[in-house]
Each structure stands twice: as C-alpha cells, then as structure tokens.
Design an enzyme around this catalytic site. Structure first.
Site, mmCIF file in Angstrom:
data_model
loop_
_atom_site.group_PDB
_atom_site.id
_atom_site.type_symbol
_atom_site.label_atom_id
_atom_site.label_comp_id
_atom_site.label_asym_id
_atom_site.label_seq_id
_atom_site.Cartn_x
_atom_site.Cartn_y
_atom_site.Cartn_z
ATOM 1 N N CYS A 177 0.851 -1.148 0.024
ATOM 2 C CA CYS A 177 0.020 -0.061 -0.066
ATOM 3 C C CYS A 177 0.723 1.138 -0.085
ATOM 4 O O CYS A 177 1.557 1.612 -1.142
ATOM 5 C CB CYS A 177 -1.198 -0.021 1.239
ATOM 6 S SG CYS A 177 -2.362 1.139 0.927
ATOM 7 N N ARG B 160 -1.996 7.638 -6.193
ATOM 8 C CA ARG B 160 -2.337 7.468 -4.790
ATOM 9 C C ARG B 160 -4.065 7.667 -4.701
ATOM 10 O O ARG B 160 -4.572 8.097 -5.439
ATOM 11 C CB ARG B 160 -1.828 8.746 -4.027
ATOM 12 C CG ARG B 160 -0.339 9.027 -3.792
ATOM 13 C CD ARG B 160 -0.087 10.257 -3.372
ATOM 14 N NE ARG B 160 -0.486 10.571 -2.073
ATOM 15 C CZ ARG B 160 -1.176 11.508 -1.774
ATOM 16 N NH1 ARG B 160 -2.138 12.128 -2.835
ATOM 17 N NH2 ARG B 160 -1.659 11.749 -0.408
ATOM 18 N N HIS C 265 -3.286 -4.919 1.543
ATOM 19 C CA HIS C 265 -2.727 -5.242 3.097
ATOM 20 C C HIS C 265 -2.823 -6.603 3.168
ATOM 21 O O HIS C 265 -3.627 -6.899 4.052
ATOM 22 C CB HIS C 265 -3.466 -4.387 4.108
ATOM 23 C CG HIS C 265 -3.118 -2.843 4.175
ATOM 24 N ND1 HIS C 265 -2.333 -2.137 4.799
ATOM 25 C CD2 HIS C 265 -3.873 -1.845 3.421
ATOM 26 C CE1 HIS C 265 -2.323 -1.025 4.517
ATOM 27 N NE2 HIS C 265 -3.321 -0.458 3.740
ATOM 28 N N GLU D 12 -0.994 -8.061 5.490
ATOM 29 C CA GLU D 12 -0.745 -8.203 7.009
ATOM 30 C C GLU D 12 -2.053 -7.950 7.733
ATOM 31 O O GLU D 12 -1.901 -8.406 9.011
ATOM 32 C CB GLU D 12 0.342 -7.211 7.434
ATOM 33 C CG GLU D 12 0.037 -5.909 7.398
ATOM 34 C CD GLU D 12 -0.221 -5.107 6.077
ATOM 35 O OE1 GLU D 12 -0.564 -3.898 6.172
ATOM 36 O OE2 GLU D 12 0.045 -5.717 5.289
#
Length: 231
Positions: A90, A120, A206, A208
């Site tokens: 990200c 972005r 993401h 994680e």
C-alpha cells in the site's frame, strides 16, 4: 552496506516509522522457512544495516518518507533498495515505485526500486475501502483465493520496465468489475495489484491485515532466500 546474516539466521526488517509494521511482524513470525528468520523493527541506520531484506508497511506514504528523511534513513533506504529485496505494501508500494502520477503538493520522496507509475488513493477515500478475493500466481495452495484488503489503496497506472532492467512479473490482477470507473477504461495495467521486479515485491493492498501468511511466505521463499543464495 553489508548484511550480517549467518548460516542459520535471515534478518528481515520492517520499517517501523509509521503504519502497520506490528501486523507485518506478527504475520512474518508465523512463517516457516528453510533458514531461521529473525524479524526486527527498523528505525535507525544501525538496524537497517543488519537486515537482509526489508518490508515497508502501509500507512501514509508522505509521512513515512518525511520521517525517513528526518531519521537520516532516506538515502540509506535507496541504497538498500538497489541491492537487497524490499516488499512495499500500500503506502510502501508508493514509496517503492519509480514515479507517482498524483503526488501531494510539495512532491513525494520515492525509493524508485520498481519501474512503475502509481497513483495515490486510486479507489477513493477511507469509506470506499473494500475486500476482494484474488488469484495469485506462485502462492502456496494457489487454488485458494487470497483476500485482498484495499484501504485507500494506490492504483498501478503503468508498467515502465525498460531494456536492461529486470522484467516485471505480474502475479495478481483484480477483477475488472472492481476497478475504479476512472481506471477501468485505461488498460490492463490498472488491474495489477501485486507484482515482482527482480528481488522486489509490491502489493497495493494489505496482506498483513489478514490471518493468511502466504504472501509473507512467498516473500521469504521467492524473493529473500534466492537473493541470499546469489550473493
């Protein structure tokens, strides 16, 4: 800059200036590998110099870059990226990119480790975050989709590898039906959400934040260990 790996330890750093570094550490510590893994949070040059590879977490890319500069880490991070594996997730993907198409006023510091142009907040604001099942080439149990969590995620605008550079390997694309309307008409690069170039790994989402550690396992097995073997 020299790593300090032994025959038994592989040291993977997580840039811990801002963002989801604790989640990366917790997930990485669950990975089983042929070599023993040591996971360290990186906030100083001394900590960076110990590492064989690095993860740059999600968060706020301009904030991470500013804190890196204030900590004296920005140029060492660029040097690290030239020789060792880095995975950006990200905001980390933005920092790892060669160029940003819509930087904040005042510009955006980048590490330029992966030859892509990125935008972005490609899907919009925080309230437009979403999850999507992803097919990912090379993951263990590849027939099982990986849940991509997209939070103010960037969008890959263009793959820019030139002659003489390592080729870009796309390992996951999001279904076209989930692309932002402004990107859906701009070609297939906008659907890319995970890719490799040389030893580097980039994901716009993401991994994680899930309970699935297969992406972290992939980084270790496919990026980090082969890089160590070739040194």
């Amino acid at each position: 800059m020299q790593g300090t790996q032994s025959a038994h330890n592989v040291i993977i750093g997580i840039l811990a200036l801002q963002g989801a570094f604790a989640e990366h550490q917790a997930t990485l510590q669950k990975v089983l590998a042929k070599r023993r893994l040591e996971v360290v949070q990186v906030r100083t040059l001394e900590e960076l110099q110990k590492c064989d590879a690095l993860i740059i977490p999600g968060g706020e890319s301009t904030t991470i870059a500013l804190l890196a500069r204030l900590s004296g880490l920005l140029e060492p991070l660029r040097e690290f990226t030239r020789t060792k594996p880095v995975w950006g997730t990200c905001a980390g993907a933005i920092l790892l990119s060669q160029t940003v198409s819509n930087p904040k006023k005042g510009g955006q510091e980048l590490l330029a480790g992966v030859s892509i142009k990125i935008a972005r907040n490609g899907w919009g604001s925080q309230i437009e975050s979403f999850e999507a099942p992803l097919e990912v080439t090379g993951l263990r149990d590849a027939g099982r989709p990986f849940t991509g969590i997209f939070i103010r995620a960037p969008v890959v605008m263009e793959l820019m590898a030139s002659a003489g550079e390592p080729p870009i390997q796309v390992i996951s694309r999001i279904p076209d039906t989930l692309l932002p309307p402004s990107s859906a008409e701009d070609g297939r690069d906008r659907a890319v959400v995970a890719l490799r170039q040389g030893p580097h790994l980039l994901t716009t989402f993401h991994p994680e934040l899930t309970s699935d550690n297969r992406f972290h396992e992939y980084f270790v097995q496919e990026c980090v260990l082969p890089s160590l073997a070739s040194r």
